[in-house]
Design an enzyme around this catalytic site. Structure first.
Site, PDB file in Angstrom:
ATOM      1  N   THR A  37      12.106 -34.355  43.833  1.00  0.00           N
ATOM      2  CA  THR A  37      11.148 -33.603  44.656  1.00  0.00           C
ATOM      3  C   THR A  37      11.134 -32.149  44.185  1.00  0.00           C
ATOM      4  O   THR A  37      10.815 -31.230  44.918  1.00  0.00           O
ATOM      5  CB  THR A  37      11.536 -33.776  46.144  1.00  0.00           C
ATOM      6  OG1 THR A  37      11.567 -35.186  46.410  1.00  0.00           O
ATOM      7  CG2 THR A  37      10.542 -33.162  47.101  1.00  0.00           C
ATOM      8  N   HIS A  38      11.533 -31.937  42.932  1.00  0.00           N
ATOM      9  CA  HIS A  38      11.677 -30.578  42.403  1.00  0.00           C
ATOM     10  C   HIS A  38      10.366 -30.082  41.799  1.00  0.00           C
ATOM     11  O   HIS A  38      10.285 -29.844  40.602  1.00  0.00           O
ATOM     12  CB  HIS A  38      12.817 -30.521  41.385  1.00  0.00           C
ATOM     13  CG  HIS A  38      14.101 -31.089  41.929  1.00  0.00           C
ATOM     14  ND1 HIS A  38      15.123 -31.542  41.140  1.00  0.00           N
ATOM     15  CD2 HIS A  38      14.524 -31.270  43.196  1.00  0.00           C
ATOM     16  CE1 HIS A  38      16.122 -31.987  41.891  1.00  0.00           C
ATOM     17  NE2 HIS A  38      15.774 -31.838  43.151  1.00  0.00           N
ATOM     18  N   LEU A  39       9.374 -29.956  42.660  1.00  0.00           N
ATOM     19  CA  LEU A  39       8.098 -29.403  42.216  1.00  0.00           C
ATOM     20  C   LEU A  39       8.211 -27.886  42.209  1.00  0.00           C
ATOM     21  O   LEU A  39       8.930 -27.315  43.026  1.00  0.00           O
ATOM     22  CB  LEU A  39       6.987 -29.857  43.162  1.00  0.00           C
ATOM     23  CG  LEU A  39       6.804 -31.379  43.238  1.00  0.00           C
ATOM     24  CD1 LEU A  39       6.040 -31.763  44.491  1.00  0.00           C
ATOM     25  CD2 LEU A  39       6.081 -31.882  42.006  1.00  0.00           C
TER      26      LEU A  39
END
Lengths: 592, 464
Positions: free
Chosen positions: A518-520
Site C-alpha cells: 500500500t506504499h503509494l
C-alpha cells in the site's frame, strides 16, 4: 450538531493527522480533526479474540476503505479508458480513526541520505545523461541531517525496536552498515529473530552481505512513550498487517498519540465527516476552511479555520487538492502543472526457499515489522554505472505471520497442484518449512505516470473519482531483476531443497488484482522548484500558503524502504516549522 | 502537616465568627480550593448521570428497597441548590438534612462527611455557588414503593446510625501525614461507603480503623466487589507499598494491579486530581492503620507455569481456556504486563471471598480509565460471546486457584448462567464495562449485596 470554528482543521486521523494535531494543540491552537470513517479504539475494534479473525479482518477488509462508496479509477497508459478499482487487492487504503496507520505492519525505516537527494547523487556520480528518458528524478529539498531529529522523535513516539549501527558517528552496534548516523539509539532493542530470519541472517552473512534487524514499530518490550501512552510487548502472533493489535504492541495513532489528545479541550475529532473540498478565498491564495459531508445526516457542513492540514492517505490528499483547486493540476500532454505529477509506487517480488522437513519455519509466527534485511543492493549502496538503472531494493525475510486463508492462496508455490491431495501437501509443506524473501524496491517517477480527475466516474457523493495512470517501466524491472539475482547466493547458503526467484517481467503491466504493498507515493511532491513540486520543503502548498499537505504524496519518487517512517518524520518536521516560524508570521515559508 | 494544622486552626476561628462566613465566597482562590475539595469527595461521579451533565444528578443508585437517583447539586435556583445558604449546605453535607428539613438517603455519605472541616465545607460551598455552571434539570423521583418510600424513617436511621457532626479528631499517636490521610479517607473521601461492610440497617459497620471491620471489604456494587483496604496480605493491601497505593490512585495502574469497576470512577473522576502529598498521606494512613488478622499467606507456586508450558491442556479444562484466551496477555506464570495487564498470581481481587469482580471482568471486560498521568485506555475484552457459562466458570475457578492463589469455594456454571443472558446496558464508548446487571449479584435484602449500588461511569463515559 454545531461545532465552533477552530484555529486549525486536520483532515484525516492517521499518523500524519495525529502528529499534526498533537503538535498544533501543544502550540496552543484549537484543532478539529475530520475523519470520514468510524471511531476505532483497541478496546472495541481490537478486542481479542474477535480482532484476530482473518475472514473478517484481512479477507473482508474490516479496517479498509469501503469501495462501494468511493474508489479510484485505474488505467495503465494515457490512451486507455480507466475503470474503477472495485475490489481491494493491489493496495489497501485504510478508513476510520488510525487510517492506514492502524492496519500497517510496523516496518519503520528512516530514509537513506541519498534517497532524499537522489537526483543530485545520481547526477554527481554518473552524470545527467544517466537518467533515463521520461524519468522525473528529483530531490526532496530536505536532507537527512535536517530530518534526523524528527526521525528520532517519531521513533520515540512509535516505540521502535531496532539495532543501531552508528550513533553520533560512533559505531555502536550490529546494525545496518549502510544506515546514516543517528543522534540516539532505538528506544527499544531489536525484536528477536524468528527461525526463518535467523537462517537468513546467517546465509546472508555467508554470501558476503550485511544483514541487520529490520527497524520495527512493534514493541519488543513494554514501553511508555514521551506522551505517557503505553505499549505491550509483542508476542509474535502475526496479526499486524490488516489488523489492530490487541496487545498494544504495534504502533498506531490510536495507541501512540490519540490517547494523549482525546482529553485535551482544544482538540475534537469528528468521525463520519467526508471532506469534499478545501474552500479558498476569491484570489485562491488562502484557504478559508473546508466543507465536509456529515455522513450521519447527509448534510454539508462548512468549517472555517486559519490553517488547513491535509493529512489523508496519499491519493486522497492529491484528490482533495485537485477538487479544491489548490496548485496547478498536472497536464500530461503539455508536461505542465504539478498536482498529480510524479505518482509512484513500490516494486515488490517474493522469492521462496523450501527447507528440509526437519526445519520448521512455522510461518504463522511473526511480527509485522520484524525480520532481517540486507541493504547491499538498495539506494546508492552499489555501483549503478554498468547496470543502467536508477534505484534499488532492500532484500529481507519479514515473516509477518502468514494467516491460514492467505497461506492457502500461496499453496505449494509455482507449478504445484492447485487442488486435491497434491495441493494440500504442498500447502502444508510450504506453511511449515518455507522461507519467503522479498525484494522491496524503489519505483521511479515518469512523465506518463500520473493522477488526475476521472472525466466519467463519480463516487457515491457525486464527486469525480481520482484517476490513476500507472504501469511498470523497464528501469524498475531491470532494477528488480538485478537485485533478485543477488538472492541466489543466499538461497544456496540456506541449503534450500528448492527455491523460486520471483522477479518482475519486462512488459508486464500493472495488475490491480494482486497485492503489491500500500506504499503509494507522490502526486503532490515536495521540492525546491514550484514547476516540479506542488509543495515547498516544509510541505506547504506553493500556491495556498495556509494549506500543508502531509504524507507520502510528498515523495518525488518511491524509495526502497517502507514510507511510514519518513511520513512521520516529515510530519514532525512540518509541525516544527509551523510552530517555530509559520505561526509567528503566517505566509509562505519559502520565498522565491 | 502544616495544611492540616492550619485547617484545624481555621476551623476553630471560623466557629466563633459566623458573620464573616458569607463574605468573599466568590474569591477565585477559594473557589479553586473548593473544586479541589469536591475532587476529594468525588461529588461529580455520583451527582452526574451516565452521559449526563456534571453535577446535574440523575445517576441511578440501586438499593435493596428500590431505586433512587442522585440529585441536581448545580447552583440552579429552581432544580438545584441555588437557594441554599452556607448553613443549609453545611447541614446537608454533615447531617444529611435537606433545606426543606427532609432527611437524605444515606447513599449520600453524610456519616463520613460529618467530620469534614468548616474550611473545606466553606470552600466547597463557594465552588458550588461560583465555580459550577447551573443546569436546569429536575431531580428524578425515587422509584421505591410504599411503605418503604416514606421519608420519615430516614430521620430515625440518621439518629440511630449517623455520627454527630463535629470536628475531625485524628487517631491519637498518629503522625501529621497519617492524620491528613485519615481525614481524607474517613471524611471527604468516604472510602468506607464501599469498602466497609454494612450492617442490618445498611449502616457502615464501623467508621474508624480501630474496628477491624472498617475498610475490610464491602458488598458488591454494580457487580464489582470493593476489596479490603486493610493490611491483609492475601485479600487486602498487605503486599502493597505506600508508593503503589499512591500510584494506583493517581494513574489507576501499578505493576501488580489495574483499576476496574466503580473504583475506575474514583480514580478517573477524583483521585487522579489529588496532589501527590495527599495521595501519599492516604497511602501512609492505610499502611499505618492498626493491623488486622491475616486471612492467610500467599506463596507463588511455579508448578502452574511449568505445567502450562510443558503440556497441552484440554480446551475443556480451565487451564486450556486460560492458555487459549488469557495467557497471551497475562502470561503462563500469571505475571501479566506491568501497568497494563495485571498479574493474576497472588492478586487479591481473585482471592477475595466473593468472586463477582473476576467473573464480571471475564464476562464483560474492563478498561483502564484514561488519566492525566496515564492516558492509555488499556482494555480487557469481555468474553460473554466467546465463552460459554461453563467455560467462564472453569477459567474463573482455574485462575482463583492457580499459581498458589487460595480463593474460597468454587464458582458454579449455574451462577454464571444466571447473569450470562443479561446484556450490559448502554455504553457509548462500547467499552462493555458499563453498568451491567446480573440477578444473583444484585443487592439483596439480608444478603451480601446489602448496600447502595450506584451505576459505573468507567467504560461508558469520559471522566468529567
Amino acid at each position: 450538531m454545531s461545532i465552533k470554528n477552530p484555529d486549525a482543521i486536520v483532515v484525516g486521523a492517521g499518523w500524519a493527522g495525529a502528529i499534526l494535531a498533537k503538535e498544533l494543540t501543544e502550540a496552543g491552537l484549537s484543532v478539529v480533526m475530520l475523519e470520514r470513517g468510524p471511531e476505532r479504539t483497541t478496546a472495541v475494534e481490537g478486542a481479542y479474540p474477535d480482532s484476530v479473525d482473518e475472514l473478517r479482518g484481512a479477507v473482508r477488509h474490516r479496517l479498509f476503505q469501503n469501495m462501494a462508496k468511493t474508489t479510484v479509477t485505474v488505467r495503465n497508459t494515457p490512451d486507455q479508458t480507466a475503470l474503477p478499482y472495485r475490489q481491494l487487492a493491489a493496495f489497501l487504503p485504510g478508513e476510520g480513526v488510525g487510517g492506514a496507520g492502524l492496519h500497517w505492519s510496523g516496518v519503520h525505516f528512516r530514509a537513506a541520505a541519498e534517497d532524499l537527494t537522489l537526483r543530485s547523487t545520481v547526477v554527481e556520480r554518473y552524470g545527467e545523461k544517466f537518467i533515463p528518458e521520461g524519468m522525473n528524478l528529483q530531490d526532496y529539498g530536505v536532507t537527512y541531517d535536517e530530518l534526523e531529529p524528527f526521525y528520532d522523535k517519531a521513533e520515540k513516539v512509535f516505540g521502535t525496536a531496532g539495532t543501531a549501527y552508528k550513533v553520533n558517528g560512533q559505531v555502536v552496534g550490529d546494525g545496518n552498515v549502510f544506515a546514516p548516523s543517528r543522534s540516539d539509539d532505538f528506544p527499544l532493542p531489536a525484536l528477536k529473530d524468528v527461525y526463518s530470519a535467523h537462517l537468513f541472517r546467517g546465509a546472508a552473512k555467508e554470501a558476503g552481505y550485511h544483514p541487520y534487524s529490520l527497524p520495527a514499530a512493534n514493541a519488543s518490550a513494554q514501553y511508555t512513550n514521551p506522551y505517557g501512552v503505553q505499549m505491550g510487548p509483542c508476542n509474535f502472533c502475526g496479526f499486524c498487517s490488516g489488523y489492530d493489535c490487541y496487545m498494544y504492541s504495534k504502533a498506531s495513532p490510536n495507541v501512540n498519540i490519540l490517547p494523549a489528545l482525546r482529553g485535551n479541550p482544544n482538540f475534537s475529532m469528528l468521525t463520519g465527516a467526508y471532506v469534499l473540498r478545501v474552500n479558498l478565498d476569491d484570489d485562491k491564495k488562502r484557504a478559508t476552511g473546508v466543507t465536509y459531508l456529515d455522513l450521519a445526516t447527509n448534510k454539508e457542513v462548512t468549517l472555517n479555520a486559519d490553517l488547513v492540514i491535509l493529512s489523508a492517505f496519499q491519493f486522497h490528499n492529491v484528490h482533495l487538492m485537485l477538487l479544491s483547486g489548490i496548485g496547478q493540476p498536472y497536464d500530461y500532454a503539455k508536461n505542465e502543472g504539478v498536482v498529480g505529477r510524479n505518482f509512484v509506487y513500490q516494486t515488490i517480488t517474493t522469492s521462496r526457499a523450501w527447507l528440509s522437513e526437519k526445519q520448521f519455519t512455522n510461518q504463522f509466527i511473526g511480527t509485522g515489522g520484524g525480520g532481517v534485511a540486507i541493504d547491499d543492493f538498495n539506494c546508492m549502496n552499489f555501483d549503478h554505472g554498468p547496470l543502467g538503472f536508477v534505484g534499488g531494493s532492500p532484500i529481507w525475510v519479514n515473516q509477518a505471520g502468514v494467516k491460514p486463508i492467505a497461506a492457502s492462496g500461496t499453496g505449494g508455490g509455482h507449478g504445484a497442484p492447485r487442488w486435491g491431495e497434491g495441493y494440500k501437501k504442498g500447502l502444508v509443506n510450504t506453511y511449515k518449512h518455507a522461507v519467503a524473501i522479498d525484494a522491496h524496491g524503489s519505483n521511479m517517477a515518469y512523465h506518463d505516470i500520473f493522477l488526475d480527475l476521472d472525466p466519467t466516474w463519480k463516487n457515491a457523493y457525486g464527486v469525480p473519482l481520482l484517476r490513476m495512470t500507472f504501469t511498470w517501466k523497464d528501469n524498475d524491472v531491470r532494477m528488480n531483476r538485478y537485485v533478485v539475482g543477488k538472492i541466489e547466493p543466499i538461497m544456496k547458503a540456506l541449503g534450500a531443497e528448492k527455491y523460486e526467484l520471483g522477479m518482475k517481467k519486462y512488459g508486464d503491466p500493472f495488475d490491480t488484482r494482486f497485492y503489491q504493498t500500500t506504499h503509494l507515493g507522490g502526486g503532490a511532491v515536495m521540492g525546491t522548484d514550484p514547476k516540479t513540486s506542488a509543495l515547498n520543503r516544509y510541505l506547504q502548498s506553493w500556491d495556498v500558503s495556509n494549506v500543508f499537505v502531509i504524507g507520502s504524496n510528498a515523495f518525488p519518487q518511491g524509495m526502497g524502504y517502507n514510507p511510514t517512517g519518513t511520513v512521520a518524520a516529515l510530519a514532525y518536521w512540518t509541525a516544527h516549522h509551523i510552530r517555530t516560524t509559520y505561526l509567528k508570521n503566517p505566509g509562505p515559508l519559502v520565498q522565491l | 502537616m502544616k495544611t492540616f494544622s492550619l485547617a484545624l486552626a481555621a476551623t476553630l476561628a471560623l466557629a466563633t465568627a459566623p458573620v464573616a462566613l458569607a463574605e468573599g465566597l466568590d474569591d477565585p482562590d477559594l473557589v479553586k480550593q473548593g473544586a479541589y475539595v469536591a475532587r476529594t469527595g468525588d461529588c461529580v461521579a455520583c451527582h452526574t448521570s451516565l452521559h449526563g451533565r456534571a453535577f446535574a444528578g440523575g445517576l441511578k443508585i440501586s438499593t435493596p428497597v428500590g431505586t433512587i437517583y442522585s440529585t441536581n447539586i448545580t447552583p440552579d435556583p429552581q432544580t438545584g441548590i441555588g437557594t441554599y445558604s452556607l448553613e443549609d449546605f453545611t447541614r446537608a453535607i454533615r447531617a444529611g438534612i435537606r433545606k426543606d428539613g427532609a432527611t437524605l438517603y444515606p447513599a449520600m455519605p453524610y456519616p463520613s462527611f460529618a467530620h469534614m472541616s468548616d474550611s473545606d465545607i466553606r470552600a466547597l460551598y463557594a465552588y458550588f455557588m461560583h465555580g459550577v455552571a447551573p443546569v436546569n434539570q429536575p431531580d428524578h423521583p425515587v422509584d421505591i414503593s410504599w411503605p418503604m418510600s416514606m421519608r420519615w424513617p430516614l430521620a430515625v436511621w440518621r439518629m440511630v446510625y449517623a455520627p454527630k457532626p463535629g470536628p475531625f479528631v485524628p487517631t491519637p499517636g498518629e503522625d501529621a501525614v497519617a492524620a491528613r490521610g485519615e481525614y481524607l479517607v474517613t471524611a471527604p473521601g468516604h472510602c468506607g461507603a464501599c469498602h466497609t461492610p454494612r450492617g442490618m440497617g445498611m449502616q457502615e459497620k464501623s467508621l474508624a480503623a480501630t474496628d477491624a471491620s472498617y475498610l475490610s471489604g464491602g458488598a458488591p456494587i454494580d457487580n464489582w466487589v470493593a476489596p479490603s483496604l486493610r493490611n491483609d496480605p492475601v485479600q487486602g493491601l498487605g503486599t502493597w507499598s505506600e508508593d503503589d497505593i499512591a500510584l494506583f490512585l493517581k494513574t489507576g495502574r501499578t505493576d501488580h494491579a489495574a483499576v476496574f469497576g466503580g473504583m475506575g470512577d474514583v480514580v478517573a473522576w477524583s483521585t487522579q486530581h489529588l496532589t501527590d502529598e495527599d495521595l501519599h498521606a492516604i497511602a501512609h494512613y492505610l499502611k499505618t492503620a492498626p493491623g488486622v488478622p491475616a486471612s492467610g499467606h500467599y506463596t507463588y507456586d511455579p508448578s502452574t507455569a511449568q505445567t502450562l508450558a510443558s503440556t497441552a491442556p484440554s480446551n475443556s479444562s480451565g487451564a486450556g481456556i486460560y492458555v487459549a484466551q488469557c495467557a497471551i496477555c497475562h502470561q503462563n506464570d500469571g505475571s501479566g504486563v506491568a501497568r497494563m495487564f495485571p498479574p493474576l498470581a497472588g492478586n487479591p481481587v481473585l482471592q477475595t471471598q466473593n468472586p463477582a469482580s473476576i467473573v464480571n471482568v471475564v464476562v464483560h471486560g474492563g478498561v483502564l480509565p484514561p488519566t492525566n498521568w496515564a492516558p492509555s485506555a488499556v482494555a480487557m475484552p469481555g468474553y460473554q460471546h466467546a465463552l460459554t457459562p461453563e467455560q467462564v466458570a472453569m477459567v474463573v475457578d482455574y485462575v482463583r486457584h492457580a499459581w498458589g492463589n487460595s480463593a474460597a469455594g468454587t464458582v458454579s456454571t449455574g451462577d454464571i448462567r444466571r447473569f450470562a443472558s443479561v446484556t450490559p446496558s448502554e455504553s457509548t464508548a462500547g467499552w462493555n464495562t458499563a453498568s451491567n446487571g446480573w440477578g444473583f449479584l444484585h443487592p439483596q435484602p439480608y444478603g451480601e449485596g446489602w448496600t447502595f449500588s450506584p451505576e459505573t461511569h468507567t467504560g461508558a463515559d469520559e471522566a468529567q
